[in-house]
Design an enzyme around this catalytic site. Structure first.
Site, short mmCIF file in Angstrom:
data_model
loop_
_atom_site.label_atom_id
_atom_site.label_comp_id
_atom_site.label_asym_id
_atom_site.label_seq_id
_atom_site.Cartn_x
_atom_site.Cartn_y
_atom_site.Cartn_z
N CYS A 1 1.90 1.89 13.34
CA CYS A 1 3.11 2.55 12.88
C CYS A 1 3.65 3.48 13.97
O CYS A 1 4.84 3.73 14.03
CB CYS A 1 2.82 3.37 11.64
SG CYS A 1 1.77 2.51 10.49
N SER B 1 -4.00 -2.61 -0.48
CA SER B 1 -2.86 -3.38 0.03
C SER B 1 -3.30 -4.80 0.37
O SER B 1 -4.35 -5.00 0.99
CB SER B 1 -2.32 -2.70 1.29
OG SER B 1 -1.41 -3.56 1.96
N GLY B 2 -2.48 -5.78 -0.01
CA GLY B 2 -2.84 -7.18 0.21
C GLY B 2 -3.09 -7.55 1.67
O GLY B 2 -4.10 -8.16 2.01
N THR C 1 10.68 -7.59 -11.36
CA THR C 1 10.01 -8.86 -11.63
C THR C 1 8.86 -9.06 -10.64
O THR C 1 9.03 -8.83 -9.44
CB THR C 1 11.02 -10.02 -11.55
OG1 THR C 1 12.03 -9.77 -12.54
CG2 THR C 1 10.37 -11.36 -11.82
N GLY D 1 0.83 -1.19 0.00
CA GLY D 1 0.00 0.00 0.00
C GLY D 1 0.87 1.24 0.00
O GLY D 1 0.57 2.23 -0.68
N ASN E 1 -7.55 4.70 8.99
CA ASN E 1 -7.12 3.45 9.62
C ASN E 1 -7.22 3.47 11.14
O ASN E 1 -7.37 2.44 11.78
CB ASN E 1 -5.68 3.13 9.20
CG ASN E 1 -4.76 4.32 9.26
OD1 ASN E 1 -5.00 5.35 8.63
ND2 ASN E 1 -3.69 4.22 10.04
N GLN F 1 -7.99 0.76 3.77
CA GLN F 1 -8.90 0.28 4.82
C GLN F 1 -10.33 0.10 4.33
O GLN F 1 -11.11 -0.60 4.96
CB GLN F 1 -8.88 1.24 6.03
CG GLN F 1 -7.56 1.26 6.78
CD GLN F 1 -7.21 -0.06 7.47
OE1 GLN F 1 -8.05 -0.94 7.63
NE2 GLN F 1 -5.96 -0.20 7.86
C1 LIG Z 1 -1.62 -0.17 6.18
C2 LIG Z 1 -1.97 1.04 5.44
C3 LIG Z 1 -1.14 1.52 4.40
C4 LIG Z 1 0.17 0.89 4.06
O1 LIG Z 1 0.04 -0.37 3.46
P1 LIG Z 1 1.31 -1.35 3.49
O2 LIG Z 1 0.93 -2.44 2.55
O3 LIG Z 1 1.45 -1.80 4.90
O4 LIG Z 1 2.48 -0.56 3.02
C5 LIG Z 1 -1.53 2.66 3.74
N1 LIG Z 1 -2.66 3.30 4.04
C6 LIG Z 1 -3.50 2.88 5.01
C7 LIG Z 1 -4.76 3.62 5.28
C8 LIG Z 1 -3.19 1.73 5.74
O5 LIG Z 1 -3.99 1.32 6.71
#
Ligand SMILES: *Cc1c(COP(=O)(O)O)cnc(C)c1O
Length: 395
Positions: A325, A199-200, A237, A71, A151, A179
């Protein structure tokens, strides 16, 4: 004692179906998707199938999806990519004070590069003011980047209206939907956004994979230079297994969204009502705004969130104070401060973020365990002790 996990906004477990879909690409199908020989064929098809799954999930065309490492990378690519592509048109960017650090620090960086950034305020319920957004727009504004849902508090921003305002002024609009994805239906066919981040690992796929939706016709300058991957927009890659996992997770999220939402809403409502009923001097941050059904950020006056977390951890219950974080530092969270909370109150906040693996029994267990922890901490707090009529912090 069973382990209980109420921290899904920090990361989610990988679903069995996602894991099973990924496995072949960590073992027998190890080829490079760029290879034109036999070893590349199956991995190449797997990446393109996953692109279709992500595109179906977001209501776009597969060519509008760029796979990234996270993300954070998607946010960086969306924001820097547009800023550099449009720098001849202007140098002004609008965001909010409550973005994820992947957006906030990217904007801070761009300020050093000569861009000007407006950071919009939020009110005490964590909501932005669209009037303030409109006033911030100048003829130099090239990009608006505002998150879909926060988040820390789960507050949902009016991205549809923001997108319309951006469109009226021909400003590119990026939203961090990390989120929101899987919790709210997202349809880029009707939603006026130009770029959107997912984000996965917030979506029951593994860490280290993300995607950026880039609407056709929107130019982004690459930030990772390399081979011709991702139509020359992101060198490197492909993380084939991770991408396959993300594709599968998107498919699962779409299929289960309605039932999951109902399940989450029931649990979160019970959690909040139970806490308010059993613990005095608490309030729900962002409670007055539309919120994600899984997120509950609660301030407990007179005590520190960290000590509550330690108490919960003794019962094998995982939650979070501030955002993952910022925990580990004693800085109060920028989101709650922007909402006008005092530093003391921000310190006393806990985020419960529920997910597919949770049950109502777990919520009830929390409601048994939490009140005595809070009571014990408060009995030791100099701010609370000796006072029948405790001082209430000013917000
Ligand atoms: C977790 C998060 C990200 C970052 O995603 P990562 O895959 O951990 O780098 C960015 N934005 C929000 C709102 C998030 O909650």
């Amino acid at each position: 004692m069973n382990k209980i996990y109420f921290d899904h906004n920090a990361t989610t477990p990988v679903l069995d179906e996602v894991f099973d879909a990924m496995l072949p690409f960590l073992k027998e199908e190890w080829g490079n998707p760029s290879s034109i020989h036999w070893a590349g064929r199956v991995p190449k098809k797997a990446v393109e199938d996953a692109r279709e799954q992500v595109a179906a999930f977001l209501g776009c065309s597969p060519v509008e999806i760029i796979f990234t490492s996270s993300g954070s990378e998607s946010d960086n690519l969306g924001i820097k990519g547009v800023a550099y592509a449009k720098k001849n048109k202007g140098n002004h960017i609008i965001t909010t004070k409550v973005e994820h650090p992947a957006v906030l620090k990217t904007c801070k960086y761009l300020e050093k590069e000569g861009f000007e950034v407006t950071y919009l305020n939020v009110d005490s319920a964590g909501m932005i003011d669209l009037g303030e957004l409109k006033e911030a727009i100048t003829d130099k504004t090239i990009l608006i980047t505002i998150m879909y849902a926060n988040n820390e508090t789960g507050v949902i921003f009016p991205v549809e209206e923001i997108g319309r305002i951006a469109k009226e002024h021909k400003i590119t609009f990026h939203t961090d939907a990390v989120q929101a994805a899987g919790k709210l239906p997202i349809d880029t066919a009707t939603l006026p956004v130009d770029l959107l981040t997912i984000s996965g690992h917030k979506l029951y796929a593994p860490k280290g994979v993300g995607a950026l939706f880039v609407r056709r016709g929107t130019r982004v300058v690459p930030i990772i230079h390399g081979g011709h991957h991702e139509r020359n927009r992101r060198g490197g890659t492909e993380n084939v297994a991770g991408i396959v996992g993300l594709g599968k997770a998107c498919e699962m999220a779409a299929a289960d969204m309605e039932s999951e939402r109902a399940h989450l809403e029931k649990m979160t409502t019970r959690l909040e009502e139970g806490i308010k009923e059993k613990v005095p001097h608490v309030y729900v941050n962002g409670g007055g705004s539309p919120r994600l059904v899984n997120t509950s950020n609660i301030s407990f006056e007179f005590i520190e969130g960290e000590s509550i977390l330690l108490g919960l951890d003794m019962h094998q219950i995982a939650a979070s104070s501030g955002s993952a974080c910022t925990s580990g530092s004693l800085e109060p969270t920028h989101v709650l401060l922007a909402m006008g909370n005092t530093a003391e109150l921000s310190h006393g906040s806990i985020r419960f973020s529920l997910g597919r693996i949770n049950t109502m029994e777990e919520v009830e267990l929390l409601l048994d365990v939490l009140p005595p922890i809070v009571e014990r901490m408060r009995s030791m707090s100099p701010l609370y002790a000796g006072s029948n009529e405790p001082v209430v912090f000013k917000r």
